[in-house]
Design an enzyme around this catalytic site. Structure first.
Site, PDB file in Angstrom:
ATOM      1  CE  LYS A  95      -4.190  -1.806   1.972  1.00 48.45           C
ATOM      2  NZ  LYS A  95      -3.898  -3.172   1.514  1.00 48.45           N
ATOM      3  CG  ASP A 129      -2.690  -3.644  -1.955  1.00 47.93           C
ATOM      4  OD1 ASP A 129      -2.619  -4.460  -2.877  1.00 47.93           O
ATOM      5  OD2 ASP A 129      -2.439  -3.927  -0.762  1.00 47.93           O
ATOM      6  CG  MET A 130      -6.883   2.237  -6.051  1.00 54.48           C
ATOM      7  SD  MET A 130      -5.554   3.449  -6.284  1.00 54.48           S
ATOM      8  CE  MET A 130      -5.092   3.171  -7.985  1.00 54.48           C
ATOM      9  NE  ARG A 180      -4.255  -6.940  -6.758  1.00 54.84           N
ATOM     10  CZ  ARG A 180      -3.719  -6.392  -5.661  1.00 54.84           C
ATOM     11  NH1 ARG A 180      -4.348  -5.455  -4.980  1.00 54.84           N
ATOM     12  NH2 ARG A 180      -2.538  -6.767  -5.250  1.00 54.84           N
ATOM     13  CE  LYS A 183     -17.878  -7.692  -7.902  1.00 49.45           C
ATOM     14  NZ  LYS A 183     -19.131  -8.291  -7.401  1.00 49.45           N
ATOM     15  N   GLY A 184     -13.495  -2.846  -5.456  1.00 51.79           N
ATOM     16  CA  GLY A 184     -13.241  -1.710  -4.557  1.00 51.79           C
ATOM     17  C   GLY A 184     -13.783  -1.990  -3.174  1.00 51.79           C
ATOM     18  CB  ALA A 185     -12.200  -3.027  -0.253  1.00 48.95           C
ATOM     19  CG  HIS A 223     -13.478 -13.668  -3.744  1.00 49.23           C
ATOM     20  ND1 HIS A 223     -13.382 -12.378  -3.280  1.00 49.23           N
ATOM     21  CD2 HIS A 223     -12.323 -14.279  -3.419  1.00 49.23           C
ATOM     22  CE1 HIS A 223     -12.216 -12.207  -2.687  1.00 49.23           C
ATOM     23  NE2 HIS A 223     -11.555 -13.343  -2.756  1.00 49.23           N
ATOM     24  NE  ARG A 285     -11.279  -8.497   2.457  1.00 51.85           N
ATOM     25  CZ  ARG A 285     -10.486  -7.466   2.140  1.00 51.85           C
ATOM     26  NH1 ARG A 285      -9.291  -7.365   2.657  1.00 51.85           N
ATOM     27  NH2 ARG A 285     -10.894  -6.525   1.301  1.00 51.85           N
TER      28      ARG A 285
HETATM   29  C1  FAD Z   1      -6.620 -10.426  -4.817  1.00 48.01           C
HETATM   30  C2  FAD Z   1      -7.459  -9.263  -4.408  1.00 48.01           C
HETATM   31  C3  FAD Z   1      -6.871  -8.030  -4.248  1.00 48.01           C
HETATM   32  C4  FAD Z   1      -7.645  -6.928  -3.882  1.00 48.01           C
HETATM   33  N1  FAD Z   1      -7.065  -5.686  -3.820  1.00 48.01           N
HETATM   34  C5  FAD Z   1      -7.837  -4.614  -3.563  1.00 48.01           C
HETATM   35  C6  FAD Z   1      -7.299  -3.300  -3.627  1.00 48.01           C
HETATM   36  O1  FAD Z   1      -6.106  -3.092  -3.920  1.00 48.01           O
HETATM   37  N2  FAD Z   1      -8.116  -2.258  -3.356  1.00 48.01           N
HETATM   38  C7  FAD Z   1      -9.441  -2.436  -3.048  1.00 48.01           C
HETATM   39  O2  FAD Z   1     -10.152  -1.444  -2.839  1.00 48.01           O
HETATM   40  N3  FAD Z   1      -9.973  -3.679  -2.969  1.00 48.01           N
HETATM   41  C8  FAD Z   1      -9.218  -4.751  -3.219  1.00 48.01           C
HETATM   42  N4  FAD Z   1      -9.766  -6.011  -3.176  1.00 48.01           N
HETATM   43  C9  FAD Z   1     -11.126  -6.203  -2.600  1.00 48.01           C
HETATM   44  C10 FAD Z   1     -12.200  -6.030  -3.653  1.00 48.01           C
HETATM   45  O3  FAD Z   1     -12.251  -4.690  -4.072  1.00 48.01           O
HETATM   46  C11 FAD Z   1     -13.581  -6.454  -3.107  1.00 48.01           C
HETATM   47  O4  FAD Z   1     -13.906  -5.684  -1.999  1.00 48.01           O
HETATM   48  C12 FAD Z   1     -13.661  -7.919  -2.720  1.00 48.01           C
HETATM   49  O5  FAD Z   1     -12.914  -8.733  -3.553  1.00 48.01           O
HETATM   50  C13 FAD Z   1     -15.114  -8.411  -2.776  1.00 48.01           C
HETATM   51  O6  FAD Z   1     -15.594  -8.308  -4.091  1.00 48.01           O
HETATM   52  P1  FAD Z   1     -15.779  -9.563  -5.069  1.00 48.01           P
HETATM   53  O7  FAD Z   1     -15.273  -9.146  -6.399  1.00 48.01           O
HETATM   54  O8  FAD Z   1     -15.149 -10.755  -4.500  1.00 48.01           O
HETATM   55  O9  FAD Z   1     -17.340  -9.707  -5.260  1.00 48.01           O
HETATM   56  P2  FAD Z   1     -18.513  -9.845  -4.214  1.00 48.01           P
HETATM   57  O10 FAD Z   1     -19.757  -9.693  -5.034  1.00 48.01           O
HETATM   58  O11 FAD Z   1     -18.337  -8.935  -3.060  1.00 48.01           O
HETATM   59  O12 FAD Z   1     -18.385 -11.324  -3.698  1.00 48.01           O
HETATM   60  C14 FAD Z   1     -18.676 -12.441  -4.492  1.00 48.01           C
HETATM   61  C15 FAD Z   1     -18.708 -13.655  -3.582  1.00 48.01           C
HETATM   62  O13 FAD Z   1     -17.392 -13.879  -3.049  1.00 48.01           O
HETATM   63  C16 FAD Z   1     -17.461 -14.257  -1.690  1.00 48.01           C
HETATM   64  N5  FAD Z   1     -16.828 -13.202  -0.868  1.00 48.01           N
HETATM   65  C17 FAD Z   1     -16.503 -11.944  -1.245  1.00 48.01           C
HETATM   66  N6  FAD Z   1     -15.928 -11.274  -0.236  1.00 48.01           N
HETATM   67  C18 FAD Z   1     -15.915 -12.119   0.801  1.00 48.01           C
HETATM   68  C19 FAD Z   1     -15.441 -12.006   2.137  1.00 48.01           C
HETATM   69  N7  FAD Z   1     -14.881 -10.897   2.604  1.00 48.01           N
HETATM   70  N8  FAD Z   1     -15.581 -13.087   2.949  1.00 48.01           N
HETATM   71  C20 FAD Z   1     -16.145 -14.235   2.499  1.00 48.01           C
HETATM   72  N9  FAD Z   1     -16.586 -14.402   1.244  1.00 48.01           N
HETATM   73  C21 FAD Z   1     -16.479 -13.349   0.415  1.00 48.01           C
HETATM   74  C22 FAD Z   1     -18.927 -14.422  -1.369  1.00 48.01           C
HETATM   75  O14 FAD Z   1     -19.269 -15.759  -1.619  1.00 48.01           O
HETATM   76  C23 FAD Z   1     -19.583 -13.494  -2.363  1.00 48.01           C
HETATM   77  O15 FAD Z   1     -20.912 -13.865  -2.626  1.00 48.01           O
HETATM   78  C24 FAD Z   1      -9.032  -7.099  -3.604  1.00 48.01           C
HETATM   79  C25 FAD Z   1      -9.628  -8.341  -3.792  1.00 48.01           C
HETATM   80  C26 FAD Z   1      -8.878  -9.418  -4.208  1.00 48.01           C
HETATM   81  C27 FAD Z   1      -9.551 -10.712  -4.448  1.00 48.01           C
END
Ligand code: FAD
Length: 303
Positions: A95, A129-130, A180, A183-185, A223, A285
């Site tokens: 980060k 990371d963003m 990479r 979606k955004g966290a 995911h 998470r």
């Molecule tokens: C490798 C990686 C790097 C990332 N880097 C960044 C970053 O640099 N900046 C940033 O803002 N975000 C980052 N993220 C987080 C991302 O932005 C999402 O917030 C997160 O991945 C949830 O979105 P999703 O695409 O999995 O879809 P979602 O629609 O949220 O999830 C799809 C399915 O995945 C499973 N799932 C998702 N999240 C969880 C969880 N926390 N616990 C258990 N099951 C879950 C569930 O089954 C859910 O139904 C990263 C994610 C990954 C995988």
């Protein structure tokens, strides 16, 4: 609820109250390899045996003092050396705010340059990371600066919930940077970010399609099985070989889906965080999935 949890992830006071509890730590360890690099390496070996690669993340963010930033950079230098020693085909994610970007962009550039020098020929990538939208432009500019200095293996994450991301994807692809896509966290306002899930997903699909057509080695971090299906279908339609992009997932999440993708011949990289600064990562998470929060609250109440 999501916004409240993300705000809570930024509170040092809550961190002191919540992260100190043994039970919280036990639950957080579902998503974190452990406190030490040794534990991160052990998990990486375990994942390598199942056909996956990793990106190691030394946990920490929003540091406010130079000494903290230098300590984080040192931890990354150790991680890079260990990955080579252990012959793990891997890279690192970090980060910019952990390297001091918010209070000293010059320090951040210096520390990242040092890590990139050490990683040269040892790691297959460094991904920034963003974080929140206050540092989006600075993070992309940092990738541009790194490429200008010859560190072409430095890329960054982009977030499909931001309106600007489609144009950032084009900008980074033109630079030759590996992106990479996630979606955004974080919690971002409606004037700069899509709020509805279907809008975020539609933006993800548009960015994914562009990256598959034009991006160097795209990294699809999700995911979401519907988006994964979209990526595999689009890649097949475009004749993009399966070894010219990868899926990324977080340690501890949807392991069966990871294995299934590997068995179908896709590349899967797992994001493996380690270190004792796990509180903000863990709270994000929880924010992503109500079931995680319910589990956490049930455990709290049952004690
Ligand atoms: C490798 C990686 C790097 C990332 N880097 C960044 C970053 O640099 N900046 C940033 O803002 N975000 C980052 N993220 C987080 C991302 O932005 C999402 O917030 C997160 O991945 C949830 O979105 P999703 O695409 O999995 O879809 P979602 O629609 O949220 O999830 C799809 C399915 O995945 C499973 N799932 C998702 N999240 C969880 C969880 N926390 N616990 C258990 N099951 C879950 C569930 O089954 C859910 O139904 C990263 C994610 C990954 C995988």
């Amino acid at each position: 609820m999501r916004t409240i949890l993300i705000k809570a992830s930024e509170s040092r006071q809550l961190q002191r109250q919540i992260a100190g509890r043994r039970m919280t730590r036990a639950i957080a360890m579902r998503f974190v390899a452990g406190d030490t690099l040794d534990e991160g390496i052990e998990v990486s070996h375990r994942l390598a045996r199942t056909g996956k690669t990793v990106t190691l993340d030394y946990l920490g963010e929003s540091v406010t003092h130079e000494a903290e930033a230098r300590a984080a950079a040192k931890a990354y230098l150790e991680a890079v050396a260990r990955l080579e020693e252990e012959q793990l085909s891997s890279g690192v994610s970090l980060k910019p705010s952990q390297m001091g970007m918010v209070f000293s962009p010059a320090l951040c550039t210096e520390l990242l340059g040092g890590i990139a020098d050490t990683a040269s020929g040892r790691c297959d990538h460094i991904t920034l990371d963003m974080e929140g939208s206050d540092v989006t432009e600075a993070t992309i500019a940092l990738v541009e600066q790194m490429h200008g200095d010859g560190y072409t293996y430095v890329g960054c994450a982009v977030q499909s919930y931001l309106h600007r991301t489609e144009s950032d994807v084009k900008r980074l692809s033109a630079l030759g940077a590996s992106v990479r896509l996630c979606k955004g966290a974080y919690a971002e306002p409606a004037d700069i970010a899509y709020q509805a899930r279907d809008e975020v997903d539609a933006s993800y699909s548009r960015c994914a399609e562009y990256l598959l057509a034009h991006g160097p080695y795209p990294r699809f971090a999700t995911h979401d099985h519907r988006l994964i299906h979209f990526v595999t279908r689009t890649a097949a339609r475009m004749h993009r070989p399966a070894d010219d992009f990868e899926f990324q997932m977080l340690y501890g999440i949807r392991t069966t889906l990871q294995d299934e993708l590997v068995s179908r011949g896709y590349r899967v990289r797992v994001y493996v965080p380690y270190g004792d600064q796990w509180y903000p990562y863990f709270m994000r998470r929880l924010a992503e999935r109500p079931a995680n929060l319910m589990f956490f609250l049930r455990q709290l109440v049952s004690r």
